[in-house]
Scaffold this motif. Structure first.
Motif, mmCIF file in Angstrom:
data_model
loop_
_atom_site.group_PDB
_atom_site.id
_atom_site.type_symbol
_atom_site.label_atom_id
_atom_site.label_comp_id
_atom_site.label_asym_id
_atom_site.label_seq_id
_atom_site.Cartn_x
_atom_site.Cartn_y
_atom_site.Cartn_z
ATOM 1 N N SER A 139 54.975 -35.386 -0.049
ATOM 2 C CA SER A 139 53.967 -34.639 -0.205
ATOM 3 C C SER A 139 53.963 -33.187 -0.167
ATOM 4 C CB SER A 139 52.742 -35.131 0.588
ATOM 5 O OG SER A 139 53.099 -34.940 1.868
ATOM 6 N N GLU A 141 52.832 -29.427 1.667
ATOM 7 C CA GLU A 141 52.001 -28.689 2.278
ATOM 8 C C GLU A 141 52.056 -27.244 2.488
ATOM 9 O OE1 GLU A 141 50.787 -29.050 7.051
ATOM 10 O OE2 GLU A 141 51.615 -30.689 6.079
ATOM 11 N N TYR A 142 51.146 -26.353 2.528
ATOM 12 C CA TYR A 142 51.535 -25.035 2.546
ATOM 13 C C TYR A 142 50.666 -24.328 3.762
ATOM 14 C CZ TYR A 142 52.286 -25.424 -2.360
ATOM 15 O OH TYR A 142 52.785 -25.942 -3.660
ATOM 16 N N ASP A 143 51.274 -23.397 4.262
ATOM 17 C CA ASP A 143 50.786 -22.886 5.554
ATOM 18 C C ASP A 143 49.596 -21.696 4.915
ATOM 19 O OD1 ASP A 143 50.955 -21.429 8.181
ATOM 20 O OD2 ASP A 143 51.425 -19.578 6.939
ATOM 21 N N SER A 144 48.472 -21.842 5.466
ATOM 22 C CA SER A 144 47.443 -21.073 4.756
ATOM 23 C C SER A 144 47.476 -19.554 5.002
ATOM 24 C CB SER A 144 46.190 -21.411 5.492
ATOM 25 O OG SER A 144 46.131 -21.300 6.868
ATOM 26 N N HIS A 199 56.873 -33.074 2.722
ATOM 27 C CA HIS A 199 57.008 -34.182 3.982
ATOM 28 C C HIS A 199 57.523 -35.382 3.083
ATOM 29 C CE1 HIS A 199 55.012 -32.316 7.132
ATOM 30 N NE2 HIS A 199 54.280 -31.652 6.238
#
Length: 300
Positions: A139, A141-144, A199
Motif C-alpha cells: 500500500s 502512504e504519503y506525507d501530507s 508498506h
C-alpha cells in the motif's frame, strides 16, 4: 514491512527526459494559447483545444517518463490500464479548463491566476491518479506536508508560466514560460514522490528486483503507452512552428506586411511626371474595378 523506493533507477536520464518533455510540451501549448489571443479572427476554439491537449499530454507523458525509472526493492510492479488512461483524461480536461478561461476571458490578472491554479491542479491530479494506477503487493502512504508543498509548487510555477507567456509574446518569453512550466511538472512529480512510503504485505524477496512483472519490466509496460502522446506532441510542434504569426511573434502586424512590401517594390517604378497620381492610385484599387475613369479620352 517498509519497501525501499528508488526513483532514479536509470540515474539522471529519466529526470532529464521528463523535464525536456515537460518544457517543450508546455512551450507549445502556451504558444497555442497566445495564438488565440493575438488575432481574434483566428479559429480560437481550435487553437485552444490544441493547447489544452498539448499541455495535458505533456503533463501525462512527463509523469510516466519519470516513472520508467521507478523501482521498489523486492517486489514487482504493474499499472492498471483504466486508471492510467483516466489520468490522461484528467490532465487534458483540467488543463483545458484553464486554457479556455484565458482564451475567452482574456489575459487579465484574475483569469491568468485562475488558469494557473487549474493548470497546477491538473499536474497534481495527473500525478496522484497515475500513482493510484500502481499495482503492487503493498500500500502507498504519503506525507501530507510534502504533498502540500508539491501542490504549491505546481500552482505557483504554472501561474508564473501563464503570466510570462501572455505578457511577453516573443520567442524568449515562450522559452522562459516553457522552462517555468517544466519546473511545475517535474518539481511536483519528484517532490510528490519524496512524500511516498510503501508498506509491503507478506514475504518478499530480499534481492533488488527491477520491477519484473511476469516477463515485462516497467519500461516495456510504459513505453508502448507513451508512443501515442509523443507522436501527438510532435505533430502539435509541427503545427505550431509552421504557423506564420507564431513564428513572427506578431499579431495583426503580419497581415499588413505583404501590402507594405508591395508598395515598396513598385515605388521606384513610378514615373516622375504626370499622370503619376492615376497610376499610383490604380495599384491599390480592387482588380475588378475598371480603371478607365483615370484614362485619357485618347485611350478609348
Amino acid at each position: 514491512m517498509q519497501g525501499t523506493v528508488d526513483d532514479f533507477a536509470f540515474g539522471a536520464v529519466t529526470p532529464a527526459a521528463s523535464y525536456l518533455v515537460a518544457g517543450v510540451s508546455s512551450a507549445l501549448g502556451l504558444r497555442c494559447v497566445v495564438r488565440s489571443l493575438i488575432n481574434r479572427q483566428s479559429w480560437k476554439p481550435g487553437w485552444l483545444a490544441l493547447g489544452a491537449a498539448t499541455i495535458g499530454c505533456g503533463i501525462w507523458t512527463m509523469h510516466f517518463v519519470a516513472m520508467v525509472g521507478f523501482r521498489i526493492q523486492g517486489i514487482p510492479i504493474d499499472y492498471d490500464s483504466r486508471l492510467t488512461s483516466l489520468s490522461l483524461v484528467v490532465a487534458i480536461v483540467t488543463a483545458g479548463a484553464g486554457v479556455f478561461v484565458v482564451g475567452y476571458r482574456g489575459a487579465t490578472p484574475v483569469t491568468l491566476t485562475a488558469a494557473g491554479v487549474l493548470t497546477g491542479l491538473a499536474v497534481v491530479a495527473t500525478h496522484y491518479t497515475g500513482m493510484a494506477a500502481l499495482e503492487l503487493n503493498g500500500s502507498l502512504e504519503y506525507d501530507s506536508l510534502t504533498v502540500t508543498a508539491s501542490v504549491l509548487i505546481a500552482v505557483t510555477a504554472a501561474t508564473a508560466a501563464l503570466w510570462t507567456a501572455a505578457s511577453y509574446r516573443g520567442f524568449p518569453a515562450a522559452l522562459g514560460a516553457g522552462l517555468l512550466m517544466g519546473v511545475a511538472l517535474t518539481g511536483t512529480h519528484y517532490i510528490g514522490m519524496s512524500a511516498l512510503a510503501v508498506h509491503l504485505r507478506g514475504a518478499t524477496d530480499a534481492s533488488y528486483m527491477t520491477g519484473l512483472y511476469g516477463n515485462s519490466s516497467p519500461a516495456s509496460i510504459l513505453l508502448p503507452l507513451l508512443i501515442g502522446p509523443v507522436v501527438f506532441l510532435i505533430l502539435a510542434g509541427v503545427i505550431v512552428m509552421f504557423d506564420p504569426q507564431l513564428v513572427l511573434g506578431g499579431g495583426d502586424r503580419s497581415l499588413a506586411t505583404p501590402r507594405r512590401r508591395r508598395a515598396t517594390a513598385v515605388a521606384p517604378e513610378r514615373p516622375a511626371h504626370p499622370p503619376q497620381t492615376a497610376q499610383t492610385a490604380s495599384l491599390f484599387e480592387p482588380r475588378d474595378q475598371p480603371v478607365g475613369r483615370h484614362a485619357s479620352p485618347r485611350g478609348r
